[in-house]
Design a protein around this motif. Structure first.
Motif, mmCIF file in Angstrom:
data_model
loop_
_atom_site.group_PDB
_atom_site.id
_atom_site.type_symbol
_atom_site.label_atom_id
_atom_site.label_comp_id
_atom_site.label_asym_id
_atom_site.label_seq_id
_atom_site.Cartn_x
_atom_site.Cartn_y
_atom_site.Cartn_z
ATOM 1 N N MET A 48 -0.862 5.746 6.180
ATOM 2 C CA MET A 48 0.474 5.422 5.690
ATOM 3 C C MET A 48 0.661 3.915 5.559
ATOM 4 O O MET A 48 0.117 3.136 6.334
ATOM 5 C CB MET A 48 1.537 5.988 6.646
ATOM 6 N N SER A 49 1.453 3.534 4.556
ATOM 7 C CA SER A 49 1.884 2.149 4.410
ATOM 8 C C SER A 49 3.383 2.144 4.165
ATOM 9 O O SER A 49 3.952 3.153 3.735
ATOM 10 C CB SER A 49 1.142 1.458 3.266
ATOM 11 N N PHE A 50 4.027 1.009 4.433
ATOM 12 C CA PHE A 50 5.482 0.916 4.361
ATOM 13 C C PHE A 50 5.861 -0.321 3.548
ATOM 14 O O PHE A 50 5.314 -1.400 3.786
ATOM 15 C CB PHE A 50 6.085 0.833 5.765
ATOM 16 N N ASN A 51 6.810 -0.156 2.612
ATOM 17 C CA ASN A 51 7.132 -1.265 1.720
ATOM 18 C C ASN A 51 8.564 -1.157 1.218
ATOM 19 O O ASN A 51 9.034 -0.047 0.927
ATOM 20 C CB ASN A 51 6.171 -1.267 0.528
ATOM 21 N N SER A 52 9.234 -2.290 1.115
ATOM 22 C CA SER A 52 10.593 -2.312 0.560
ATOM 23 C C SER A 52 10.613 -2.831 -0.881
ATOM 24 O O SER A 52 11.680 -3.037 -1.448
ATOM 25 C CB SER A 52 11.517 -3.169 1.436
ATOM 26 N N ASP A 53 9.441 -3.020 -1.456
ATOM 27 C CA ASP A 53 9.312 -3.413 -2.864
ATOM 28 C C ASP A 53 8.902 -2.172 -3.641
ATOM 29 O O ASP A 53 7.766 -1.690 -3.519
ATOM 30 C CB ASP A 53 8.265 -4.520 -3.001
ATOM 31 N N LEU A 54 9.819 -1.624 -4.455
ATOM 32 C CA LEU A 54 9.564 -0.346 -5.119
ATOM 33 C C LEU A 54 8.353 -0.419 -6.043
ATOM 34 O O LEU A 54 7.518 0.497 -6.041
ATOM 35 C CB LEU A 54 10.808 0.092 -5.906
ATOM 36 N N ALA A 55 8.252 -1.465 -6.833
ATOM 37 C CA ALA A 55 7.145 -1.570 -7.778
ATOM 38 C C ALA A 55 5.793 -1.548 -7.070
ATOM 39 O O ALA A 55 4.856 -0.863 -7.508
ATOM 40 C CB ALA A 55 7.291 -2.835 -8.623
ATOM 41 N N LYS A 56 5.693 -2.278 -5.960
ATOM 42 C CA LYS A 56 4.439 -2.289 -5.207
ATOM 43 C C LYS A 56 4.162 -0.926 -4.574
ATOM 44 O O LYS A 56 3.017 -0.469 -4.520
ATOM 45 C CB LYS A 56 4.486 -3.373 -4.122
ATOM 46 N N THR A 57 5.208 -0.292 -4.087
ATOM 47 C CA THR A 57 5.038 0.981 -3.386
ATOM 48 C C THR A 57 4.498 2.059 -4.305
ATOM 49 O O THR A 57 3.708 2.908 -3.887
ATOM 50 C CB THR A 57 6.378 1.439 -2.773
#
Length: 298
Positions: free
Chosen positions: A71-80
């Motif tokens: 799992m990875s976690f991100n608040s940047d939608l494009a990167k996610t």
């Protein structure tokens, strides 16, 4: 179906469960939420889930840690969503929020990415145009405590490509779910078409001063043999979800739901009592009274 990379957008109670279950079954999962604070809360939820998987499923420490490491976690939608084969949306049950999200998602996700909404009560056709890819959009709805209550309702809208429908059914099975195809749109799918009226009936009894949550739950549990009453279930679902549903019905002009939404907000949400995930809702956790042997006596 050759999905490998899955994005789960929305890391609340069910979003976190969907993400972890998917990772547990071998997929790479990117979790998206609006800020790092929300993502930190998700990591705390998932840390607790690791223990539940060991207790409930007999999973080893190695297995639960391996799932987390996928799992990875991100608040940047494009990167996610940059490599996403499938995006599962599990954000709040508010039409405007979902619509804005899908408009943005449609701009940044790869063209081949499939979108699925986990909305509890809203129809995929309400957001199909906003996605910019209606043929690659449908609903995929899970029950709470996904690793135990492993239903996955797959519901197409009139514009969903049948190949996409079949692929998502296959994916649901691949993450350990019992896939339940719905051939037509139905508000609330099968599960919530049965569950929401039941929970609302209990809430209206409370709103009208007929009885208190414990007595209402006790009545249901004794009379039917059910392990939980409606207010215990609401604590699992989350009182914020119940509030959002009541608010939507109030805005639609359905009588009485404005008062119910106000009750849930002022007496529970504003006081931090939003469900078992935070230690208190209608009951206090981790040892709610409805599990006490004395609860059903007398």
């Amino acid at each position: 179906m050759n999905y490998k990379n899955i994005t789960v957008a929305g890391s609340g109670v069910l979003g976190s469960q969907i993400a972890y279950q998917t990772a547990f079954k071998g997929f790479y999962v990117s979790v998206y939420d609006i800020n790092d604070e929300a993502l930190d809360r998700a990591k705390e939820r998932i840390t607790k889930l690791k223990l539940r998987y060991q207790e409930d499923l007999g999973a080893t420490e190695e297995e639960v840690n391996a799932a987390f490491n996928r799992m990875s976690f991100n608040s940047d939608l494009a990167k996610t969503v940059a490599k996403a084969d499938l995006v599962i949306e599990a954000i709040p049950e508010v039409v405007a929020i979902k619509t804005d999200f899908y408009k943005e998602l449609g701009k940044v996700a790869p063209k081949q990415t499939i979108f699925a909404t986990n909305s509890s009560t809203l129809l995929p056709s309400q957001f199909a145009l906003a996605t910019g890819r209606p043929e690659k959009f449908l609903a995929l709805h899970f029950a709470n405590e996904i690793w135990l209550n492993n239903t996955a309702e797959v519901m197409k809208h009139p514009g969903t490509d049948m190949e996409v429908f079949d692929e998502v059914i296959t994916f649901a099975k691949a993450i350990g779910m019992v896939a339940l195809p719905l051939q037509k749109e139905q508000p609330g799918y099968i599960l919530n078409s049965l569950l929401v009226p039941f929970l609302e009936a209990a809430q209206i009894l409370l709103l009208n001063g007929i009885s208190d949550p414990e007595t209402i739950d006790k009545t249901w549990m004794i009379a039917t043999g059910a392990p939980k009453g409606p207010f215990a279930i609401l604590d699992v679902v989350g009182i914020t979800t119940a509030y959002n549903i009541a608010s939507a019905k109030a805005q639609a002009g359905i009588q009485g739901f404005d008062k119910l939404a106000n009750l849930l907000k002022t007496e529970y949400i504003d006081k931090g009592k939003i469900g078992n995930g935070v230690g208190e809702g209608f009951y206090k956790y981790p040892d709610p009274y409805y599990l006490d042997p004395e609860f059903l006596v007398g």
